[in-house]
Design a protein around this motif. Structure first.
Motif, short mmCIF file in Angstrom:
data_model
loop_
_atom_site.label_atom_id
_atom_site.label_comp_id
_atom_site.label_asym_id
_atom_site.label_seq_id
_atom_site.Cartn_x
_atom_site.Cartn_y
_atom_site.Cartn_z
N ILE A 147 4.05 1.89 2.76
CA ILE A 147 3.99 2.56 4.19
C ILE A 147 3.76 3.90 4.24
O ILE A 147 4.42 4.70 3.51
CB ILE A 147 5.57 2.08 4.58
N GLN A 148 2.57 4.13 4.91
CA GLN A 148 1.92 5.72 4.94
C GLN A 148 3.11 6.54 5.34
O GLN A 148 4.00 6.36 6.43
CB GLN A 148 1.03 5.70 5.82
N ASN A 149 3.20 7.68 4.64
CA ASN A 149 4.04 8.70 4.77
C ASN A 149 5.69 8.62 4.84
O ASN A 149 6.42 9.08 5.46
CB ASN A 149 3.69 9.56 6.08
N HIS A 150 5.82 7.53 4.15
CA HIS A 150 7.49 6.99 4.28
C HIS A 150 7.86 7.04 2.72
O HIS A 150 8.14 5.98 2.16
CB HIS A 150 7.39 5.62 4.94
N THR A 151 8.27 8.31 2.32
CA THR A 151 8.84 8.34 1.09
C THR A 151 10.19 8.72 0.67
O THR A 151 10.55 8.55 -0.26
CB THR A 151 7.62 9.43 0.24
N ASN A 152 10.81 8.97 1.86
CA ASN A 152 12.41 9.60 1.86
C ASN A 152 12.96 8.88 3.18
O ASN A 152 13.22 9.32 4.02
CB ASN A 152 12.48 10.98 2.05
#
Length: 186
Positions: A147-152
């Motif tokens: 999911i783009q830019n969803h690392t945290n």
């Protein structure tokens, strides 16, 4: 064995489901990933599904698309998870800003009408929609696609309900109710 594996993979993949309320004079698009409205997609894709039409049949829409925004400071870092974002095309699986994924399958529909195929003694209204979704996944479920830019993620789970009645005194609104559960350690 290969057939069973194929079926298992298909069942675990992200299932996007949307329904439109129909028993009152409000036609609200509800999804199983925490968005409301459909970015007027029903007019673009020819399905005719309303986003949030009132009164029903008027063609007057009152909502493009909406969803949750949760934010917090975790160990000094500001984190935000959203189920909808200002995107002209609306919801798109795996796009930044659409970070909630479904964990309960298609929308569960219930009805307090005894003659409804969706009758349930658990129903609150004439037409209930229920889903559970989370921001905990960083990959689209059942895939290796991030999911783009969803690392945290914040590790939030939401049990969402939409309630709709057709009484004359209540046929102009839909009530939404949410149970928000913080599964994070901070």
């Amino acid at each position: 064995l290969a057939i069973l594996l194929s079926v298992t993979l298909q069942l675990s993949a992200q299932q996007f489901d949307e329904q439109v309320t129909k028993v009152s004079d409000v036609r609200l698009n509800v999804t199983n990933i925490g968005t409301f409205g459909n970015a007027f997609r029903g007019y673009r894709d020819g399905s005719g599904n309303q986003s949030c039409e009132y009164p029903a049949g008027s063609g007057v829409e009152h909502l493009f698309e909406s969803g949750f925004w949760f934010g917090g400071i975790v160990n000094g870092q500001t984190l935000v998870s959203t189920s909808a974002y200002d995107a002209p095309q609306g919801y798109s699986t795996g796009k930044a800003g659409f970070e909630f994924t479904n964990i309960s399958g298609p929308l569960k529909q219930r009805s307090s009408y005894f003659d409804s195929p969706f009758f349930s003694p658990e129903a609150i209204s004439h037409e209930d929609f229920v889903a559970i979704y989370t921001d905990s996944n960083i990959l689209i479920p059942g895939t290796q696609t991030p999911i783009q830019n969803h690392t945290n993620p914040l590790d939030i789970e939401i049990i969402g309900h939409a309630y709709n009645w057709n009484y004359t005194f209540s046929n102009f609104f839909v009530i939404t109710n949410f149970y928000i559960i913080n599964h994070g350690n901070n």
